[in-house]
Design a protein around this motif. Structure first.
Motif, short mmCIF file in Angstrom:
data_model
loop_
_atom_site.label_atom_id
_atom_site.label_comp_id
_atom_site.label_asym_id
_atom_site.label_seq_id
_atom_site.Cartn_x
_atom_site.Cartn_y
_atom_site.Cartn_z
N LEU A 80 0.82 -1.38 0.00
CA LEU A 80 0.12 0.06 0.21
C LEU A 80 0.99 1.17 -0.09
N GLY A 81 0.66 2.11 -0.82
CA GLY A 81 1.29 3.48 -0.87
C GLY A 81 2.87 3.41 -0.79
N GLU A 82 3.19 4.36 -0.12
CA GLU A 82 4.71 4.35 0.33
C GLU A 82 5.25 3.40 1.40
N GLU A 83 4.21 2.95 2.05
CA GLU A 83 4.84 1.91 3.19
C GLU A 83 4.97 0.67 2.66
N LEU A 84 5.93 -0.09 2.32
CA LEU A 84 6.22 -1.15 1.61
C LEU A 84 6.60 -2.34 2.42
N ARG A 85 6.90 -2.08 3.73
CA ARG A 85 7.28 -3.35 4.55
C ARG A 85 6.22 -4.04 4.93
N GLY A 86 6.55 -5.30 4.90
CA GLY A 86 5.28 -6.50 5.54
C GLY A 86 4.63 -6.89 4.17
N CYS A 87 4.94 -8.17 3.44
CA CYS A 87 4.32 -8.55 2.44
C CYS A 87 4.07 -10.27 2.59
N TYR A 88 3.59 -10.58 1.68
CA TYR A 88 3.37 -12.10 1.78
C TYR A 88 4.54 -13.00 1.87
N ASP A 89 5.43 -12.47 1.21
CA ASP A 89 6.90 -13.17 1.44
C ASP A 89 7.24 -13.24 2.62
N CYS A 90 7.19 -12.21 3.39
CA CYS A 90 7.61 -12.00 4.87
C CYS A 90 7.01 -13.20 5.86
N LEU A 91 6.07 -13.82 5.32
CA LEU A 91 5.43 -15.02 6.27
C LEU A 91 6.14 -16.34 5.93
N PHE A 92 7.37 -16.15 5.03
CA PHE A 92 8.22 -17.40 4.86
C PHE A 92 9.51 -17.08 5.34
N TRP A 93 9.69 -16.20 6.31
CA TRP A 93 11.07 -15.90 6.67
C TRP A 93 10.95 -15.76 8.37
N ASP A 94 11.80 -16.14 8.96
CA ASP A 94 11.93 -16.26 10.48
C ASP A 94 12.46 -14.83 10.87
N GLY A 95 12.46 -14.54 12.24
CA GLY A 95 13.15 -13.55 12.78
C GLY A 95 14.64 -13.64 12.71
N ASP A 96 15.03 -15.08 12.83
CA ASP A 96 16.48 -15.31 12.83
C ASP A 96 17.01 -15.34 11.35
N GLY A 97 16.13 -14.93 10.30
CA GLY A 97 16.78 -14.81 9.04
C GLY A 97 16.82 -15.90 8.20
N GLN A 98 15.99 -17.07 8.66
CA GLN A 98 16.25 -18.35 8.14
C GLN A 98 14.80 -18.56 7.22
N GLU A 99 14.67 -18.98 5.98
CA GLU A 99 13.70 -18.96 5.19
C GLU A 99 13.03 -20.11 5.68
N ARG A 100 11.56 -20.34 5.27
CA ARG A 100 10.91 -21.34 6.12
C ARG A 100 9.83 -22.00 4.89
#
Ligand SMILES: [Zn+2]
Length: 581
Positions: A461-481
């Motif tokens: 949405l608009g200018e705020e780009l952080r947070g997306c569908y792909d974010c759901l496949f990454w962990d807080g420690d940087g690992q892809e799930r």
């Protein structure tokens, strides 16, 4: 104790109240005098008449109780309406509509209190009318007052209530010697947009659409004056803007013949506009709003409004979505409901994309049910929506989105929003990346097995780009799930096609689960389109896990996190949104 009510008992109650001084010089009405009151909706079978001083006038009033009293409110009538100025909230037969006042108490155990309370509110309504305290309220209900004027005719109207003074088309025909108007419209396209089966008539004339300025609201109005042509001319002149006055004179001076038919657009105090029509029979000597004259009283015309704005407002839909264009990728169980919801909510333009055909197996899990079997879903949805709702433009693409995307001239930015309802993780991630690059708002939806839940994620949405569908496949420690972090089913389990809801085995509440997810997505879509949500957002619903447990599946950690806990959507490791945000 249940006591039975009948005519005699209602009469007794009124006599008792009259004895307490509710009315001056009270008189009980004999059965033969009730006449039209008895035949009205309220079926009055007992009434008293008398006088009261209201705003320094003596007003004759009647209090009537109907056959359903005490389960129906008492009726209060002004007995000699003609003797008073026009009063808002008083109907043609003199009945005072007092229930618009807040807090009418209906207490069946104290019927005398109910009558006194109702009478008090009716007196207050009459007093407000006599001293002009509620004068503006006429403008709120002008279309309703119009219907009550003598000789009012109803005509289907396809006229936008906004915009400057302009020409409109008026179709006319004769029905048993009388002139009737099959439609009044801005143009014939407005008629077709509502119903493509309506035939254009050759007997069209040119009428005028006349918007009045807000200054009109300061004028105390008596709708009955509108049958007087001279009064209408002076009234319109007082409330035309200068530019509209010039337009009126230039239209009247042009050689094109203007039919003496006008639609007035009158502002309402709370915003919006009322539309009311006037037909001048036997006008001569020029346009009746300039120098012409009408021989007969002006005939009031009620517009049965079929303009987009009126229909959407009455249906509770949004009127500000007139330029929204939404793509729906996938027209299955969820996508079908999303498309239907958005069309009924007033989204003006939809693009439906789905390569599949409707099969017999879809019958109980698709919004189209058994109809349209064998046809491409996108095309069948288009036809069904257009049959139900006017004013929605739909393109149907019976192909895969990957195919459509590569066509020459394709551009995501043609859409205000893209809703992805395909449930396929790989394709959804590919679309996520493309939509992020195109800066196009998107909603991803997915449904979980055996009714445990569903999700809708708004991103890009608009200018705020952080947070997306792909974010759901990454962990807080940087690992892809491999598994989606938001899922309620624990990772690492395999669901058969049947359990996952795409096969043919019976799934309890399958269609309800789909429509619940679709409703979340549609609400999120409307919030995004209207600008009330400004950043990425995940919404989920949780169902009953009984069937899921019974099949020995396991729930995820997220299932156990309270629904009020914010979900950590944006992830620094996400390759799609973080670095660009
Ligand atoms: Zn992301």
């Amino acid at each position: 104790v249940t006591e039975s009510w009948n005519t005699a008992r209602r009469g007794e109650l009124l006599r008792e109240l009259a004895g307490r001084g509710l009315l001056d010089r009270p008189r009980f009405l004999e059965s033969a005098e009730l006449g039209p009151l008895r035949k009205s909706n309220h079926r009055i079978d007992a009434a008293i008449e008398g006088e009261r001083e209201v705003a320094a006038r003596t007003v004759r009033l009647r209090i009537g109780l109907g056959e359903r009293f005490p389960h129906d409110l008492p009726s209060v009538y002004v007995a000699e309406l003609g003797a008073l100025p026009f009063l808002p909230h008083v109907e043609r037969d003199g009945r005072v509509c007092y229930v618009q006042r807040e807090g009418v108490v209906v207490e069946a155990s104290a019927p005398d209190r109910v009558v006194e309370e109702a009478f008090d509110r009716a007196l207050q309504t009459i007093e407000d009318g006599l001293i002009g305290r509620n004068a503006r309220e006429i403008y709120d209900e002008l279309e309703a007052y119009w219907r009550e004027l003598d000789g009012a005719n109803s005509v289907p109207g396809y006229v936008d209530p906004n915009g400057p003074l302009r020409k409109i088309i008026v179709a006319f025909a004769r029905d048993r010697g009388r002139v009737v108007f099959p439609y009044v419209a801005d143009n014939f396209a407005a008629v077709s947009a509502f119903d493509p089966t309506i035939k254009r008539l050759t007997s069209e004339k040119i009428g005028l659409f006349i918007p009045l300025a807000r200054s009109v609201l300061d004028e105390r109005l008596d709708p009955r004056s509108f049958t007087d042509g001279d009064w209408v001319r002076a009234f319109v002149e007082r409330h035309l803007t200068r530019a509209d006055g010039e337009r009126l004179r230039s239209f009247a001076a042009s050689r094109e013949e203007l039919w003496p038919f006008v639609v007035l657009s009158v502002p309402r105090p709370q915003g919006g506009r009322s539309l009311v029509g006037l037909h001048y029979e036997q006008a001569h000597g020029g346009h009746p709003l300039l120098d012409g004259r009408a021989h007969r009283p002006v005939r009031p015309i009620c517009l049965t409004r079929r303009d987009r704005r009126a229909l959407l407002e009455r249906g509770g839909a949004a009127t500000n979505l007139g330029r929204a264009r939404v793509a729906i990728i996938g027209c299955g169980a969820v996508g079908g409901h999303v498309a239907m919801n958005l069309a009924s909510a007033g989204v003006a333009s939809l693009c439906l994309v789905d390569p599949d055909h409707l099969s017999t197996e879809n019958t109980f899990r698709h919004v189209l049910g058994r109809s349209s079997r064998g046809r491409p879903k996108a095309v069948a949805m288009k036809h069904d929506i257009q049959r139900r709702y006017p004013f929605v433009a739909i393109s149907a693409e019976a192909k895969r989105i990957e195919e459509l995307m590569t066509e020459p001239g394709f551009d995501w930015q043609q859409f205000s929003l893209v809703v992805i309802t395909i449930g396929d993780v790989t394709v959804s991630r590919m679309l996520n990346e493309n939509l992020a690059r195109a800066h196009t708002a998107a909603i991803f939806t997915w449904l979980e097995p055996l009714g445990i839940g569903g999700h809708a994620l708004l991103a890009h949405l608009g200018e705020e780009l952080r947070g997306c569908y792909d974010c759901l496949f990454w962990d807080g420690d940087g690992q892809e799930r491999l598994a989606n972090r938001a899922d309620f089913a624990a990772p690492g389990q395999s669901f058969t096609r049947d359990v996952a809801g795409c096969g043919s085995v019976f799934t309890p509440y399958g269609n309800l689960d789909a429509s619940r997810t679709a409703e979340l997505a549609a609400r999120l879509a409307l919030s995004a389109l209207s600008g009330s949500v400004l950043e990425a957002k995940l919404v989920s619903w949780r169902g009953d896990p009984a069937a899921f447990h019974a099949a020995h599946y396991r729930l995820s950690d997220r299932w156990n996190v309270s629904a009020s806990e914010p979900f950590p959507l944006a992830q620094a490791a996400c390759q799609t949104c973080w670095s660009s945000g």
